[in-house]
Motif scaffolding. Structure first.
Motif, PDB file in Angstrom:
ATOM      1  N   LEU A  60      53.238  31.029  61.301  1.00 31.96           N
ATOM      2  CA  LEU A  60      53.917  31.937  60.379  1.00 31.96           C
ATOM      3  C   LEU A  60      53.489  31.665  58.942  1.00 31.96           C
ATOM      4  O   LEU A  60      53.411  32.584  58.123  1.00 31.96           O
ATOM      5  CB  LEU A  60      55.432  31.798  60.500  1.00 31.96           C
ATOM      6  N   ARG A  61      53.187  30.398  58.633  1.00 32.37           N
ATOM      7  CA  ARG A  61      52.753  30.095  57.271  1.00 32.37           C
ATOM      8  C   ARG A  61      51.402  30.762  57.003  1.00 32.37           C
ATOM      9  O   ARG A  61      51.179  31.328  55.939  1.00 32.37           O
ATOM     10  CB  ARG A  61      52.660  28.589  57.053  1.00 32.37           C
ATOM     11  N   ALA A  62      50.526  30.702  58.014  1.00 31.33           N
ATOM     12  CA  ALA A  62      49.228  31.358  57.854  1.00 31.33           C
ATOM     13  C   ALA A  62      49.398  32.861  57.644  1.00 31.33           C
ATOM     14  O   ALA A  62      48.590  33.504  56.979  1.00 31.33           O
ATOM     15  CB  ALA A  62      48.358  31.097  59.084  1.00 31.33           C
ATOM     16  N   GLU A  63      50.480  33.415  58.193  1.00 29.97           N
ATOM     17  CA  GLU A  63      50.747  34.844  58.026  1.00 29.97           C
ATOM     18  C   GLU A  63      51.513  35.140  56.751  1.00 29.97           C
ATOM     19  O   GLU A  63      51.830  36.289  56.468  1.00 29.97           O
ATOM     20  CB  GLU A  63      51.558  35.364  59.215  1.00 29.97           C
ATOM     21  N   GLY A  64      51.857  34.100  56.009  1.00 29.88           N
ATOM     22  CA  GLY A  64      52.591  34.314  54.760  1.00 29.88           C
ATOM     23  C   GLY A  64      54.064  34.615  54.973  1.00 29.88           C
ATOM     24  O   GLY A  64      54.698  35.210  54.117  1.00 29.88           O
ATOM     25  N   LEU A  65      54.618  34.235  56.122  1.00 27.60           N
ATOM     26  CA  LEU A  65      56.024  34.534  56.409  1.00 27.60           C
ATOM     27  C   LEU A  65      56.880  33.271  56.397  1.00 27.60           C
ATOM     28  O   LEU A  65      58.051  33.307  56.725  1.00 27.60           O
ATOM     29  CB  LEU A  65      56.146  35.210  57.773  1.00 27.60           C
ATOM     30  N   TRP A  66      56.284  32.146  56.059  1.00 26.46           N
ATOM     31  CA  TRP A  66      57.011  30.876  56.091  1.00 26.46           C
ATOM     32  C   TRP A  66      56.702  30.132  54.819  1.00 26.46           C
ATOM     33  O   TRP A  66      55.535  30.013  54.486  1.00 26.46           O
ATOM     34  CB  TRP A  66      56.557  30.061  57.307  1.00 26.46           C
ATOM     35  N   PRO A  67      57.599  29.570  54.074  1.00 32.84           N
ATOM     36  CA  PRO A  67      59.033  29.701  54.299  1.00 32.84           C
ATOM     37  C   PRO A  67      59.511  31.084  53.891  1.00 32.84           C
ATOM     38  O   PRO A  67      58.958  31.672  52.984  1.00 32.84           O
ATOM     39  CB  PRO A  67      59.628  28.642  53.374  1.00 32.84           C
ATOM     40  N   PRO A  68      60.546  31.576  54.570  1.00 28.35           N
ATOM     41  CA  PRO A  68      61.018  32.915  54.248  1.00 28.35           C
ATOM     42  C   PRO A  68      61.564  32.967  52.831  1.00 28.35           C
ATOM     43  O   PRO A  68      62.155  32.006  52.357  1.00 28.35           O
ATOM     44  CB  PRO A  68      62.121  33.175  55.273  1.00 28.35           C
ATOM     45  N   SER A  69      61.367  34.085  52.173  1.00 30.02           N
ATOM     46  CA  SER A  69      61.824  34.215  50.787  1.00 30.02           C
ATOM     47  C   SER A  69      63.292  34.614  50.772  1.00 30.02           C
ATOM     48  O   SER A  69      63.785  35.216  51.698  1.00 30.02           O
ATOM     49  CB  SER A  69      60.992  35.271  50.082  1.00 30.02           C
TER      50      SER A  69
END
Ligand SMILES: Cc1cc2nc3c(=O)[nH]c(=O)nc-3n(C[C@H](O)[C@H](O)[C@H](O)COP(=O)(O)OP(=O)(O)OC[C@H]3O[C@@H](n4cnc5c(N)ncnc54)[C@H](O)[C@@H]3O)c2cc1C
Lengths: 418, 259
Positions: free
Chosen positions: B250-259
């Protein structure tokens, strides 16, 4: 009896002393030349003397492969010409995509992709495809103008890249971006500027650029050729045809993106120094949205539960800390564990999330139909042979009830530690 | 409060029957203006006799509706922009609201941009709500793809466009539609003729198929089978391992950490 008369005439042999009969077919030189060409190249579809396409059945059979049982295998997909069925010939060596370099182009075409977060959307790729269609074969070159660094633009079809990587252009700054594009374009005098016709990105900036250039752009263009732009207009009831304007706002799926066998060099150009224009608009950032209230069809990140989920408190807790919209398979919606509007699949919602996190879903065809447009799929399932695991870009064979709280804990540790 | 809003109203048509009606996006814009409690005026450029114009007079939001709709009488086939620019210069409202696209005709969505360039106003596309801050500046929310909203602030005169999907919904009141006035105005400036484009009825565009390649068997498989993700497979990891792997992904997808 026209038929019989013609047959009799065909039997007549030329009589000595008389001039030879005219052979109208032989006089159609181009046709014969085409036939000769077809014989030489062996291509199955050619242009006949009257300009109509002709299929040569012998060439079709020649090109067809044979199955193991010796039956003919005719490929009617139209791609046959590129595939060699010459059994015994040496295997084609895959040398990666062909790199195309254009040193001194005859003209420029500017493409401004949305490039949100440094990623190309499929709409962006289509617009690049349309730009390449205009430039290829006419010695033109494509310049991409972007406002942040990110994904490789060469693979999409950019010969040059003009990157205005400045804080002044971050967020919602369409005035400044439009001014930068016009300034960048002034140096190149491009033939066309192409934008994806999206509501608040390309469509907004493109219209500003058009207003600055005093152009009346063709909007929602779904077909673009060098001499014609076709826009869908009048509430999708009519097509407006016109010569392509300077600024073109392209619809999604206007052209196929370039194939994986080609790649452009995406050479960096030095952006011209420009003074960011004064603007009265200030961007105050994205508003926090409640993911539960976002319609599933619009959600960017979906976490979904199937029959394999029994610990619903853990599921809801994880959805909340991840900020993801909740979805489910039909089984859980039928059981009343999630409301009906949360059902993903053929008879539920077709979602287009960037990431789909599936817990305990087997991946029935009706369910998979709902997620065909998801970019990335993560599957957690106890069954190694589930279809969902096959579909997943990352799959973990593990009990969902164990993984969900572990993820929540991980997140709480990170947030607490940061 | 003295805030003045002018709403640009165009004629729309029903997507199914093709009957003339008010344009959905313009109705939303009108409802937003009425809701604000501002001094609202509305203008249409075209034929004052169109029956569908009465639809605008019947739209109510916040218990208010239009008393009068200004119609500048310009025959069809002419460029309406000079007349509209002249009208807005005279009127000089604080905010101009319009729909993003017209429902009839070319519908290129350029009108608001041409007006903004001519009047020197700031333009914000696709808004959902509008309010006035204590210092007199405007606070807007903008509709983005995938259900997101962006907060914007604008000083000074403003043109904003509203999409057909905006959240505000007016209520139609027939009595008000009958009671309202339509005020005819003569254009003060010359409106040039448009060059007629070449038009043909739209044909359905073919759906894009996932390009299958190879022989018939391969194409059948591509069309009917699950497209396999080119993914990593973790067989029976510990729960922590699995969670870490998912977090990394998810970090690679830019979704982690959630904003
Ligand atoms: C006309 C029609 C329309 C339909 N439309 C839809 C639709 O729109 N959407 C939809 O979803 N379905 C739809 N279905 C139903 C569909 O065919 C399947 O029945 C349904 O999707 C199965 O849901 P599931 O994967 O949650 O359940 P199951 O098929 O029961 O799968 C449960 C999965 O969870 C795994 N599992 C079990 N325990 C655990 C555990 N502890 N941890 C992790 N994994 C575990 C199992 O290995 C299994 O793979 C439709 C069916 C029909 C006939």
């Amino acid at each position: 009896m026209p038929l019989r008369r013609r047959a009799r005439r065909a039997l007549q042999t030329p009589v000595a002393g008389r001039p030879l009969r005219r052979d109208p077919r032989a006089e159609r030189e181009p046709g014969l030349a085409a036939a000769a060409h077809s014989a030489a190249t062996g291509s199955a579809i050619n242009v006949g003397p009257s300009g109509r396409l002709r299929r040569d059945p012998r060439a079709v059979v020649r090109q067809a492969g044979r199955s193991a049982t010796g039956r003919l295998r005719i490929d009617r997909s139209g791609r046959a010409g590129t595939v060699s069925h010459d059994r015994g010939a040496s295997e084609h060596v895959d040398a990666g995509p062909e790199l195309i370099c254009i040193e001194a182009p005859a003209f420029w075409i500017v493409v401004v992709p949305d490039y949100e977060g440094g990623r190309l959307s499929s709409h962006d790729r289509d617009v690049f495809g349309a730009a390449r269609k205009l430039s290829d074969g006419a010695e033109g070159a494509v310049v991409a103008v972007v406002f942040e660094a990110g994904e490789d633009l060469g693979a999409a079809g950019a010969d040059r890249v003009l990157c205005f990587d400045d804080a002044a252009f971050a967020g919602y700054a369409p005035d400044r971006r439009a001014a930068a594009i016009v300034a960048g374009a002034a140096a190149l005098t491009p033939r066309h500027l192409l934008f994806p016709d999206t509501a608040v990105a390309g469509g907004d900036i493109g219209r500003r650029v058009a207003a600055m250039l005093a152009d009346s752009p063709a909007a929602n263009v779904h077909r673009l050729r060098a001499d014609e732009a076709v826009s869908r207009a009048d509430g999708d009831r009519a097509d407006y045809l016109r010569a392509p304007s300077r600024v073109l706002l392209m619809a999604a799926e206007c052209e196929l993106p370039i194939g994986a066998d080609r790649c452009c060099e995406a050479r960096r150009l030095e952006p011209p120094a420009i003074e960011p224009s004064r603007t009265t608009i200030t961007d105050r950032g994205l508003l926090p949205t409640n993911p539960g209230s976002v319609p599933l069809a619009e959600a960017d990140f979906v976490i979904s539960a199937g029959n394999g989920v029994t610990d619903w408190t853990a599921f809801h807790a994880l959805a909340e800390v991840l900020g993801a919209a909740e979805g489910g398979s039909r089984v859980v919606c039928d059981a009343g564990l999630l409301p009906r509007e949360r059902q993903v699949g053929a008879s539920g919602t077709l979602i287009q999330a960037r990431c789909y996190l599936a817990f305990g879903i087997s991946g029935a065809p009706q369910h998979l139909q709902g997620i065909v447009r998801c970019e990335k799929v993560v599957a957690i399932n106890t069954d190694l042979h589930a279809e969902m695991v096959k579909r997943g870009d990352l799959s973990a064979i593990k009990d969902a009830q164990a993984v969900m709280p572990a993820l929540t804990r991980l997140l709480e540790v990170r947030v607490g530690g940061a | 409060m003295g805030l003045e809003i002018t709403v640009l109203c165009s004629l729309g048509q029903h997507p199914g029957s093709g009957r003339p009606r008010c344009a959905t996006a313009d109705v939303r814009a009108l409802a937003l203006a009425l809701q604000l409690g501002a001094e609202v005026s509305a203008v249409h450029v075209g034929d004052p006799e169109s029956a569908a114009l009465r639809d605008y007079l019947g739209q109510t939001a916040g218990r208010r509706s239009l008393e009068c709709l200004d119609v500048i009488d310009v025959p069809t086939g002419r460029d309406i922009r000079p007349a509209l620019i002249d009208y807005l210069r005279q009127k000089n409202p604080d905010v101009i609201l319009a729909g993003t696209h017209a429902e009839c005709g070319e519908g290129s969505g350029m009108l608001a941009y041409d007006l903004a360039a001519a009047l020197g106003h700031a333009l914000v596309a696709n808004i959902d709500s509008l309010s006035v801050a204590a210092d007199g500046s405007f606070e807007l929310t903008q509709v983005l793809a995938r259900g997101r909203r962006r907060a914007l602030g604008v000083d000074g005169p403003l043109i904003a466009t509203i999409g057909a999907g905006a959240a505000v919904r007016p209520v139609f009141a027939y009595a008000r539609a009958v009671r309202g006035q339509i005020r005819r105005l003569k254009p003060a400036v010359e409106c040039p003729l448009f060059v007629a484009p070449s038009i043909r009825p739209a044909r359905a565009r073919p759906k894009r198929l996932r390009a299958g390649s190879g022989n018939a068997a391969e194409r059948l498989r591509a069309a009917s089978e699950t497209p396999a993700g080119q993914g990593r497979l973790l067989v029976d990891p510990s729960a922590e391992e699995a969670a870490l792997a998912i977090a990394d992904y998810l970090r690679a997808e830019g979704l982690w950490p959630p904003s």
